[in-house]
Design a protein around this motif. Sequence first.
Motif, PDB file in Angstrom:
ATOM      1  N   THR A   1       0.856  -1.187   0.000  1.00  0.00           N
ATOM      2  CA  THR A   1       0.000   0.000   0.000  1.00  0.00           C
ATOM      3  C   THR A   1       0.891   1.236   0.000  1.00  0.00           C
ATOM      4  O   THR A   1       2.071   1.160   0.333  1.00  0.00           O
ATOM      5  CB  THR A   1      -0.907   0.037   1.237  1.00  0.00           C
ATOM      6  OG1 THR A   1      -0.106   0.005   2.431  1.00  0.00           O
ATOM      7  CG2 THR A   1      -1.891  -1.123   1.232  1.00  0.00           C
ATOM      8  N   LYS A   2       0.316   2.360  -0.367  1.00  0.00           N
ATOM      9  CA  LYS A   2       1.077   3.604  -0.433  1.00  0.00           C
ATOM     10  C   LYS A   2       1.727   3.947   0.899  1.00  0.00           C
ATOM     11  O   LYS A   2       2.857   4.441   0.962  1.00  0.00           O
ATOM     12  CB  LYS A   2       0.161   4.760  -0.849  1.00  0.00           C
ATOM     13  CG  LYS A   2      -0.468   4.623  -2.218  1.00  0.00           C
ATOM     14  CD  LYS A   2       0.542   4.800  -3.336  1.00  0.00           C
ATOM     15  CE  LYS A   2      -0.160   4.863  -4.689  1.00  0.00           C
ATOM     16  NZ  LYS A   2       0.801   4.881  -5.820  1.00  0.00           N
ATOM     17  N   GLU A   3       1.016   3.677   2.002  1.00  0.00           N
ATOM     18  CA  GLU A   3       1.487   4.120   3.312  1.00  0.00           C
ATOM     19  C   GLU A   3       2.480   3.174   3.979  1.00  0.00           C
ATOM     20  O   GLU A   3       3.097   3.534   4.988  1.00  0.00           O
ATOM     21  CB  GLU A   3       0.294   4.336   4.258  1.00  0.00           C
ATOM     22  CG  GLU A   3      -0.666   5.428   3.826  1.00  0.00           C
ATOM     23  CD  GLU A   3      -1.804   4.917   2.942  1.00  0.00           C
ATOM     24  OE1 GLU A   3      -2.765   5.674   2.740  1.00  0.00           O
ATOM     25  OE2 GLU A   3      -1.718   3.762   2.458  1.00  0.00           O
ATOM     26  N   ALA A   4       2.633   1.965   3.468  1.00  0.00           N
ATOM     27  CA  ALA A   4       3.559   1.015   4.093  1.00  0.00           C
ATOM     28  C   ALA A   4       4.990   1.561   4.039  1.00  0.00           C
ATOM     29  O   ALA A   4       5.437   2.021   2.982  1.00  0.00           O
ATOM     30  CB  ALA A   4       3.487  -0.334   3.389  1.00  0.00           C
ATOM     31  N   PRO A   5       5.729   1.506   5.144  1.00  0.00           N
ATOM     32  CA  PRO A   5       7.094   2.043   5.184  1.00  0.00           C
ATOM     33  C   PRO A   5       8.108   1.096   4.550  1.00  0.00           C
ATOM     34  O   PRO A   5       9.052   0.618   5.198  1.00  0.00           O
ATOM     35  CB  PRO A   5       7.333   2.231   6.679  1.00  0.00           C
ATOM     36  CG  PRO A   5       6.535   1.146   7.319  1.00  0.00           C
ATOM     37  CD  PRO A   5       5.305   1.002   6.464  1.00  0.00           C
ATOM     38  N   ILE A   6       7.898   0.805   3.284  1.00  0.00           N
ATOM     39  CA  ILE A   6       8.711  -0.131   2.507  1.00  0.00           C
ATOM     40  C   ILE A   6       9.092   0.563   1.204  1.00  0.00           C
ATOM     41  O   ILE A   6       8.299   1.324   0.641  1.00  0.00           O
ATOM     42  CB  ILE A   6       7.910  -1.419   2.208  1.00  0.00           C
ATOM     43  CG1 ILE A   6       7.606  -2.176   3.503  1.00  0.00           C
ATOM     44  CG2 ILE A   6       8.655  -2.327   1.240  1.00  0.00           C
ATOM     45  CD1 ILE A   6       6.683  -3.364   3.303  1.00  0.00           C
ATOM     46  N   HIS A   7      10.283   0.289   0.704  1.00  0.00           N
ATOM     47  CA  HIS A   7      10.749   0.910  -0.535  1.00  0.00           C
ATOM     48  C   HIS A   7       9.831   0.526  -1.697  1.00  0.00           C
ATOM     49  O   HIS A   7       9.348  -0.603  -1.786  1.00  0.00           O
ATOM     50  CB  HIS A   7      12.178   0.457  -0.840  1.00  0.00           C
ATOM     51  CG  HIS A   7      12.891   1.324  -1.820  1.00  0.00           C
ATOM     52  ND1 HIS A   7      12.641   1.275  -3.176  1.00  0.00           N
ATOM     53  CD2 HIS A   7      13.856   2.271  -1.650  1.00  0.00           C
ATOM     54  CE1 HIS A   7      13.409   2.137  -3.804  1.00  0.00           C
ATOM     55  NE2 HIS A   7      14.160   2.772  -2.898  1.00  0.00           N
ATOM     56  N   ASP A   8       9.603   1.486  -2.600  1.00  0.00           N
ATOM     57  CA  ASP A   8       8.715   1.249  -3.740  1.00  0.00           C
ATOM     58  C   ASP A   8       9.168   0.069  -4.597  1.00  0.00           C
ATOM     59  O   ASP A   8       8.344  -0.635  -5.205  1.00  0.00           O
ATOM     60  CB  ASP A   8       8.618   2.500  -4.607  1.00  0.00           C
ATOM     61  CG  ASP A   8       7.772   3.590  -3.959  1.00  0.00           C
ATOM     62  OD1 ASP A   8       7.054   3.292  -2.987  1.00  0.00           O
ATOM     63  OD2 ASP A   8       7.838   4.748  -4.426  1.00  0.00           O
ATOM     64  N   LYS A   9      10.484  -0.176  -4.688  1.00  0.00           N
ATOM     65  CA  LYS A   9      10.972  -1.306  -5.486  1.00  0.00           C
ATOM     66  C   LYS A   9      10.521  -2.638  -4.898  1.00  0.00           C
ATOM     67  O   LYS A   9      10.222  -3.586  -5.644  1.00  0.00           O
ATOM     68  CB  LYS A   9      12.497  -1.262  -5.582  1.00  0.00           C
ATOM     69  CG  LYS A   9      13.041  -0.172  -6.491  1.00  0.00           C
ATOM     70  CD  LYS A   9      14.560  -0.270  -6.593  1.00  0.00           C
ATOM     71  CE  LYS A   9      15.122   0.777  -7.531  1.00  0.00           C
ATOM     72  NZ  LYS A   9      16.602   0.699  -7.634  1.00  0.00           N
ATOM     73  N   ILE A  10      10.467  -2.725  -3.575  1.00  0.00           N
ATOM     74  CA  ILE A  10      10.009  -3.959  -2.930  1.00  0.00           C
ATOM     75  C   ILE A  10       8.508  -4.123  -3.116  1.00  0.00           C
ATOM     76  O   ILE A  10       8.017  -5.237  -3.375  1.00  0.00           O
ATOM     77  CB  ILE A  10      10.383  -3.969  -1.437  1.00  0.00           C
ATOM     78  CG1 ILE A  10      11.900  -3.845  -1.258  1.00  0.00           C
ATOM     79  CG2 ILE A  10       9.859  -5.236  -0.764  1.00  0.00           C
ATOM     80  CD1 ILE A  10      12.705  -4.953  -1.904  1.00  0.00           C
ATOM     81  N   LYS A  11       7.770  -3.037  -3.010  1.00  0.00           N
ATOM     82  CA  LYS A  11       6.323  -3.114  -3.259  1.00  0.00           C
ATOM     83  C   LYS A  11       6.044  -3.604  -4.677  1.00  0.00           C
ATOM     84  O   LYS A  11       5.189  -4.468  -4.893  1.00  0.00           O
ATOM     85  CB  LYS A  11       5.676  -1.753  -3.033  1.00  0.00           C
ATOM     86  CG  LYS A  11       5.716  -1.263  -1.593  1.00  0.00           C
ATOM     87  CD  LYS A  11       5.078   0.111  -1.451  1.00  0.00           C
ATOM     88  CE  LYS A  11       5.276   0.674  -0.060  1.00  0.00           C
ATOM     89  NZ  LYS A  11       4.672   2.019   0.102  1.00  0.00           N
ATOM     90  N   GLN A  12       6.770  -3.070  -5.665  1.00  0.00           N
ATOM     91  CA  GLN A  12       6.564  -3.493  -7.049  1.00  0.00           C
ATOM     92  C   GLN A  12       6.978  -4.946  -7.243  1.00  0.00           C
ATOM     93  O   GLN A  12       6.345  -5.691  -8.006  1.00  0.00           O
ATOM     94  CB  GLN A  12       7.344  -2.591  -8.003  1.00  0.00           C
ATOM     95  CG  GLN A  12       7.017  -2.825  -9.475  1.00  0.00           C
ATOM     96  CD  GLN A  12       5.546  -2.609  -9.784  1.00  0.00           C
ATOM     97  OE1 GLN A  12       4.967  -1.585  -9.412  1.00  0.00           O
ATOM     98  NE2 GLN A  12       4.925  -3.572 -10.471  1.00  0.00           N
ATOM     99  N   LEU A  13       8.023  -5.365  -6.535  1.00  0.00           N
ATOM    100  CA  LEU A  13       8.447  -6.760  -6.594  1.00  0.00           C
ATOM    101  C   LEU A  13       7.327  -7.680  -6.125  1.00  0.00           C
ATOM    102  O   LEU A  13       7.056  -8.717  -6.742  1.00  0.00           O
ATOM    103  CB  LEU A  13       9.693  -6.956  -5.729  1.00  0.00           C
ATOM    104  CG  LEU A  13      10.299  -8.362  -5.682  1.00  0.00           C
ATOM    105  CD1 LEU A  13      10.888  -8.740  -7.036  1.00  0.00           C
ATOM    106  CD2 LEU A  13      11.379  -8.436  -4.596  1.00  0.00           C
ATOM    107  N   LEU A  14       6.647  -7.295  -5.056  1.00  0.00           N
ATOM    108  CA  LEU A  14       5.536  -8.095  -4.534  1.00  0.00           C
ATOM    109  C   LEU A  14       4.368  -8.116  -5.517  1.00  0.00           C
ATOM    110  O   LEU A  14       3.688  -9.144  -5.656  1.00  0.00           O
ATOM    111  CB  LEU A  14       5.093  -7.544  -3.181  1.00  0.00           C
ATOM    112  CG  LEU A  14       6.109  -7.723  -2.043  1.00  0.00           C
ATOM    113  CD1 LEU A  14       5.741  -6.870  -0.845  1.00  0.00           C
ATOM    114  CD2 LEU A  14       6.236  -9.181  -1.631  1.00  0.00           C
TER     115      LEU A  14
END
Length: 323
Positions: free
Chosen positions: A204-217
């Motif tokens: 989600t937008k608010e998760a404190p995770i790098h955007d590259k990891i979010k896209q990987l998921l």
Amino acid sequence: MKTRITEMLGTKYPIIQGGMMWVGRAELVAAVSNAGAFGIITALTQPTPEHLVKEIERTRTLTDKPFGVNLTILPSAKPPPYEAYLDAILDNGIKVIETAGNNPKEFIAKAKARGVKIIHKCTAVRHALSAERNGVDAVSIDGMECAGHPGEDQIGCLVLFAIAAKKLKIPLVASGGIADGRTMAAALAMGIDGINMGTRFCVTKEAPIHDKIKQLLVDKSERDTLLIFRTLHNTGRVLKTSVSEEVVATENRPGGCEFKDIQHLVSGAKGREALESGDESKGLIWAGQTVGLIDDIPTCAELIDKMVRECRELLSAARDKVN
């Protein structure tokens, strides 16, 4: 939506954001709660009980809605000061604690004496029944599809949720294998009172995770997770990456594996570095098979609104089929 879980938590929807190491921080927790669900701070993400107090205070500046704190209690050679973390939770007005791992009776008694509700996470029905006998207020039960530690029984969500709903009397939360309105509807149809999501809230937008990891998921499928620590009888589900593949290869080599052989690959500090730097080669990325259901990176409000709408539509359609 009204269930025993919404009544217990004081939320609009029976949706809980599970406690996740390095992820359960104020920004995500507040966004989840503001959207009508229940956000949870991960206590041990904070380096000391004093830092946890500050994170609770920071969350309250971002939401006036209910939220809780996760405290996972695990055996360790050098355990953190669990009771000091518990005191920090109790002394700062938190009304719901999500516990996992061991659940000492004295901790339960101490929390309940202060009027605090306890949701205990389990991976087996026998453990859920034990927690019920020990006085917890609700159980969150994890199926084999979940991220993190699904236990050693290897029971999938559909069977596990159905048996738990049949046997437990206290409110029950389905955890693992849920990431959209369809899976939420399935859980509620089985008599579950609420759902718990971890992997989905990471994307989600608010998760404190790098955007590259979010896209990987987003890019991964339901086939792109691995079970690690199986030979050590502490099974965990993580994303399939070069790091987790090396862990599994080391475990499966002739002669076996000791934890010291993989410790340099699996440390929590390295996992945090991967999440925050966006470099998947830095450490483990914990994720469930629900990555196969994730195809976008919405805000928490957008995600929850869509899930609730889809859930209602599917339950209504199911009623029409049987009437």
